[in-house]
Write an enzyme that holds these catalytic residues in place. Structure first.
Site, PDB file in Angstrom:
ATOM      1  N   GLN A 186       0.833  -1.218   0.000  1.00 19.55           N
ATOM      2  CA  GLN A 186       0.000   0.000   0.000  1.00 19.55           C
ATOM      3  C   GLN A 186       0.861   1.259   0.000  1.00 19.55           C
ATOM      4  O   GLN A 186       0.453   2.293  -0.533  1.00 19.55           O
ATOM      5  CB  GLN A 186      -0.914   0.023   1.245  1.00 19.55           C
ATOM      6  CG  GLN A 186      -2.034  -0.988   1.233  1.00 19.55           C
ATOM      7  CD  GLN A 186      -1.652  -2.266   1.937  1.00 19.55           C
ATOM      8  OE1 GLN A 186      -0.485  -2.644   1.971  1.00 19.55           O
ATOM      9  NE2 GLN A 186      -2.625  -2.962   2.491  1.00 19.55           N
ATOM     10  N   ASP A 224      -6.950   1.076  12.228  1.00 21.74           N
ATOM     11  CA  ASP A 224      -8.149   0.297  11.872  1.00 21.74           C
ATOM     12  C   ASP A 224      -9.097   0.141  13.054  1.00 21.74           C
ATOM     13  O   ASP A 224     -10.287  -0.077  12.878  1.00 21.74           O
ATOM     14  CB  ASP A 224      -7.751  -1.072  11.336  1.00 21.74           C
ATOM     15  CG  ASP A 224      -7.263  -0.917   9.916  1.00 21.74           C
ATOM     16  OD1 ASP A 224      -6.102  -0.514   9.729  1.00 21.74           O
ATOM     17  OD2 ASP A 224      -8.077  -1.128   8.993  1.00 21.74           O
TER      18      ASP A 224
HETATM   19  O1  MRU Z   1      -5.452  -3.709   4.654  1.00 18.19           O
HETATM   20  P1  MRU Z   1      -5.748  -2.248   4.430  1.00 18.19           P
HETATM   21  O2  MRU Z   1      -5.040  -1.679   3.258  1.00 18.19           O
HETATM   22  O3  MRU Z   1      -7.239  -1.976   4.433  1.00 18.19           O
HETATM   23  O4  MRU Z   1      -5.160  -1.538   5.719  1.00 18.19           O
HETATM   24  C1  MRU Z   1      -5.251  -0.151   5.821  1.00 18.19           C
HETATM   25  C2  MRU Z   1      -4.571   0.389   7.019  1.00 18.19           C
HETATM   26  O5  MRU Z   1      -3.991  -0.307   7.812  1.00 18.19           O
HETATM   27  C3  MRU Z   1      -4.721   1.871   7.241  1.00 18.19           C
HETATM   28  O6  MRU Z   1      -3.598   2.395   7.878  1.00 18.19           O
HETATM   29  C4  MRU Z   1      -5.954   2.128   8.119  1.00 18.19           C
HETATM   30  O7  MRU Z   1      -7.071   1.451   7.609  1.00 18.19           O
HETATM   31  C5  MRU Z   1      -6.259   3.559   8.247  1.00 18.19           C
HETATM   32  S1  MRU Z   1      -6.823   4.235   6.737  1.00 18.19           S
HETATM   33  C6  MRU Z   1      -7.253   5.845   6.950  1.00 18.19           C
END
Ligand code: MRU
Length: 352
Positions: free
Chosen positions: A198, A239
């Protein structure tokens, strides 16, 4: 603004994050089951974006229902909500958004004049309100957090907590954007964030889109950059934040937090209030999603590891509250002890 997701007359349209940065393509989900699939496969990802996507999925499911009476619609509504809730377990925004749609549905369905059409229209409006509120929360978080970041120098972030992870502007990247808008000369260091990348794919893409200077690092490089004095602050998203301030975020966040503490660098977490879960007492009680092994064994369709080797793929880890310098929310900036500051802000909001 980057169009992460959007309600349209035909369905919910998503920027396909599995294809970025090389292809800018869109996926149109025309049923609630397709919205669930888009969340599970991470076409859309990031806690706030997942929440609003689920709300739109609920609205879409009701719009397409052919239930003849409200009690049949209520039974179908339950199936729609359960399907969307079964997609990803860690981001509490998903459950927060579905609970909000459930409450709204109950109020609407209890009205004697309620029809399937009137309920459907009201649910679409509610999902769109959540979309707008998410962007507003990100901008307020940015305003609260901007001056915590240095006037100039390197700021490290992990994963993508930007416009792509929200309905727009971002949480951690929203704080960075706000600081840049105020004239801070920030250079962002983006951890690549194995295995889904990401940071390398999404954070780099969206910051370059906004002309914010960005350097991508392999995850194992942060310690030596900190030691070299290149990182002045860390800011990440979340999250789920437990009642004691423990933070679940993308796998690898915990090690970044420990490194920051060791090097005397502030470690900030930016998240909307919908990420705070006061019903979960500590990080140990947060469910951690296990993702498919293939995300680790393969890259771009090519196998990296020997056939049959054992694989771990937890998508998130928990950073204990003691490593967190401050939590930046739209309601303000919280400091330790988080059990008290979180409870105080929640109580203050309840009396407003
Ligand atoms: O697995 P993902 O890409 O959904 O994980 C995203 C994250 O860990 C982000 O840091 C979190 O969701 C915060 S997004 C504003």
């Amino acid at each position: 603004m980057i169009p992460t997701l959007e309600w349209t007359r035909e369905g919910v349209r998503f920027l396909d994050q599995t294809k970025l940065p090389l292809e800018e393509t869109y996926v149109l989900a025309t049923s609630y089951q397709q919205v669930a699939d888009v969340i599970t496969t991470m076409v859309v990802r990031g806690a706030p974006a997942i929440g609003v996507s689920a709300a739109m999925g609920v609205a879409l499911g009701v719009k397409q229902s052919r239930a003849a009476i409200i009690s049949d619609l209520a039974a179908e509504f339950d199936i729609i909500c359960n399907t969307l809730a079964a997609t990803r377990p860690t981001a509490v925004n998903l459950f927060w958004a579905i609970a909000r749609m459930r409450n709204h549905f109950s109020t609407l369905a209890a009205q004697p004049t309620a029809t399937r059409e009137s309920i459907s229209e009201a649910l679409i409006r509610e999902a769109q309100i959540m979309y707008d509120e998410d962007i507003a929360a990100c901008r307020t978080m940015g305003a609260h957090g901007a001056d915590l970041l240095p006037e100039s120098g390197g700021v490290l972030t992990h994963c993508n907590a930007g416009a792509l992870a929200t309905c727009g502007y971002g949480t951690a990247l929203g704080v960075i954007r706000a600081a840049v808008e105020r004239g801070h000369g920030i250079h962002v260091y983006a951890d690549e964030t194995r295995p889904f990348l990401q940071g390398a794919r999404l954070t780099a893409w969206e910051l370059m889109h906004d002309n914010i200077p960005t350097t991508v690092l392999c995850d194992n490089m942060a310690a030596s950059l900190m030691r070299a004095g290149k990182i002045k602050a860390v800011v990440v998203g979340a999250d789920r934040i437990a009642a004691n301030g423990d933070v679940a975020n993308k796998i690898g966040t915990y090690s970044v937090a420990i490194l920051a503490k060791e090097h005397g660098i502030p470690f900030y977490v930016a998240a909307p209030w919908s990420t705070i879960d006061l019903a979960t007492p500590t990080g140990g009680a947060i469910p951690i999603e296990q993702r498919p092994e293939r995300e680790v064994t393969h890259h771009a369709g090519k196998q990296l590891t020997p056939h049959g080797v054992s694989i771990e793929n937890p998508a998130f880890d928990v950073t204990p509250a003691k490593y967190v310098t401050a939590i930046i929310t739209e309601r303000g900036v919280l400091r330790a002890p988080y059990a008290e500051s979180l409870a105080e802000l929640e109580a203050a909001a309840a009396t407003r």
